[in-house]
Design an enzyme around this catalytic site. Sequence first.
Site, mmCIF file in Angstrom:
data_model
loop_
_atom_site.group_PDB
_atom_site.id
_atom_site.type_symbol
_atom_site.label_atom_id
_atom_site.label_comp_id
_atom_site.label_asym_id
_atom_site.label_seq_id
_atom_site.Cartn_x
_atom_site.Cartn_y
_atom_site.Cartn_z
ATOM 1 N N SER A 1 -2.469 0.636 -5.099
ATOM 2 C CA SER A 1 -1.142 0.895 -5.679
ATOM 3 C C SER A 1 -0.079 1.160 -4.613
ATOM 4 O O SER A 1 1.095 0.837 -4.812
ATOM 5 C CB SER A 1 -1.220 2.093 -6.625
ATOM 6 O OG SER A 1 -2.030 1.758 -7.726
ATOM 7 N N VAL B 1 -4.172 5.011 -10.589
ATOM 8 C CA VAL B 1 -4.411 6.051 -9.583
ATOM 9 C C VAL B 1 -5.067 7.233 -10.287
ATOM 10 O O VAL B 1 -4.483 7.819 -11.204
ATOM 11 C CB VAL B 1 -3.105 6.483 -8.890
ATOM 12 C CG1 VAL B 1 -3.406 7.553 -7.842
ATOM 13 C CG2 VAL B 1 -2.404 5.286 -8.258
ATOM 14 N N ASP C 1 -10.561 14.827 -5.313
ATOM 15 C CA ASP C 1 -10.657 16.177 -4.757
ATOM 16 C C ASP C 1 -9.481 16.507 -3.845
ATOM 17 O O ASP C 1 -9.256 17.666 -3.520
ATOM 18 C CB ASP C 1 -11.957 16.315 -3.956
ATOM 19 C CG ASP C 1 -13.167 16.235 -4.883
ATOM 20 O OD1 ASP C 1 -13.025 16.577 -6.076
ATOM 21 O OD2 ASP C 1 -14.235 15.806 -4.412
ATOM 22 N N THR C 2 -8.772 15.490 -3.427
ATOM 23 C CA THR C 2 -7.653 15.731 -2.503
ATOM 24 C C THR C 2 -6.343 15.315 -3.171
ATOM 25 O O THR C 2 -6.333 14.846 -4.308
ATOM 26 C CB THR C 2 -7.849 14.916 -1.206
ATOM 27 O OG1 THR C 2 -7.848 13.525 -1.547
ATOM 28 C CG2 THR C 2 -9.159 15.287 -0.534
ATOM 29 N N HIS D 1 -4.391 12.856 -2.562
ATOM 30 C CA HIS D 1 -3.977 11.476 -2.315
ATOM 31 C C HIS D 1 -3.155 10.913 -3.469
ATOM 32 O O HIS D 1 -2.204 10.171 -3.270
ATOM 33 C CB HIS D 1 -5.203 10.587 -2.069
ATOM 34 C CG HIS D 1 -6.011 10.343 -3.300
ATOM 35 N ND1 HIS D 1 -7.033 11.174 -3.695
ATOM 36 C CD2 HIS D 1 -5.923 9.372 -4.256
ATOM 37 C CE1 HIS D 1 -7.543 10.729 -4.820
ATOM 38 N NE2 HIS D 1 -6.896 9.640 -5.194
HETATM 39 N N1 RBF Z 1 -5.206 3.089 -4.701
HETATM 40 C C1 RBF Z 1 -5.094 3.023 -6.034
HETATM 41 O O1 RBF Z 1 -4.472 2.092 -6.551
HETATM 42 N N2 RBF Z 1 -5.647 3.985 -6.844
HETATM 43 C C2 RBF Z 1 -6.333 5.050 -6.321
HETATM 44 O O2 RBF Z 1 -6.823 5.882 -7.103
HETATM 45 C C3 RBF Z 1 -6.438 5.150 -4.918
HETATM 46 N N3 RBF Z 1 -7.074 6.206 -4.363
HETATM 47 C C4 RBF Z 1 -7.095 6.327 -3.005
HETATM 48 C C5 RBF Z 1 -7.664 7.462 -2.400
HETATM 49 C C6 RBF Z 1 -7.649 7.612 -1.030
HETATM 50 C C7 RBF Z 1 -8.232 8.845 -0.426
HETATM 51 C C8 RBF Z 1 -7.069 6.596 -0.213
HETATM 52 C C9 RBF Z 1 -7.027 6.731 1.305
HETATM 53 C C10 RBF Z 1 -6.534 5.473 -0.786
HETATM 54 C C11 RBF Z 1 -6.533 5.316 -2.172
HETATM 55 N N4 RBF Z 1 -5.968 4.177 -2.771
HETATM 56 C C12 RBF Z 1 -5.862 4.117 -4.122
HETATM 57 C C13 RBF Z 1 -5.558 3.013 -1.956
HETATM 58 C C14 RBF Z 1 -4.083 3.020 -1.557
HETATM 59 O O3 RBF Z 1 -3.271 2.692 -2.682
HETATM 60 C C15 RBF Z 1 -3.832 1.975 -0.442
HETATM 61 O O4 RBF Z 1 -4.249 0.717 -0.886
HETATM 62 C C16 RBF Z 1 -4.566 2.297 0.847
HETATM 63 O O5 RBF Z 1 -4.327 3.621 1.250
HETATM 64 C C17 RBF Z 1 -4.119 1.343 1.991
HETATM 65 O O6 RBF Z 1 -2.739 1.517 2.263
#
Ligand code: RBF
Length: 158
Positions: free
Chosen positions: A65, A90, A94-95, A97
């Site tokens: 996202s 999303v 636990d954090t 993010h």
């Molecule tokens: N992207 C999502 O679309 N949904 C998520 O729930 C999601 N959780 C993430 C959790 C963590 C700890 C990280 C580092 C990234 C997550 N991402 C998630 C990916 C994020 O949107 C992105 O694609 C990456 O961080 C690369 O820039």
Amino acid sequence: MASALKNLSEYNSDKLIDASGKRFGLIVAEWNKEITDALCKGAYDTLIKHGALPQNIHRNTVPGSYELPLGAQFLASSQEIDAVICLGVVIKGDTKHDDYINHAVAKGLIDVSLKFNKPVVFGVVTTNDLQQALDRAGGKHGNKGVEAAVAAIHMLSF
Ligand code: RBF
């Protein structure tokens, strides 16, 4: 109103314009792919239902996202696209993010929308757990992708 109190897919279709002359960008985040695919199907089917032509619906994916705003910018800057629909899921962990991603995406998408004077729809499901996301992607609370497509068509009537 909280989405849990409302089936997101209920809307008055009579009020929407015919979308046959409109060109749409669909951007789908691949994180939580099974759910974003369900959102995408909801959005795609709704666009078709309202007259959009398959060749005028341009589907693209981004890794997660967080990348939706840049994907939206690529499409919104094109003269060939009238509206962009961004879909993601999303889920809280636990954090923190989810907070960082959600705020960045919401701000990024509205910035692109206002910069290019085009609808850029926020179709990101932001939930506490997986079940809440499933409930909003074709489950008991409808399909947020349907609502995103309706919002795009509605805004194109301006
Ligand atoms: N992207 C999502 O679309 N949904 C998520 O729930 C999601 N959780 C993430 C959790 C963590 C700890 C990280 C580092 C990234 C997550 N991402 C998630 C990916 C994020 O949107 C992105 O694609 C990456 O961080 C690369 O820039």
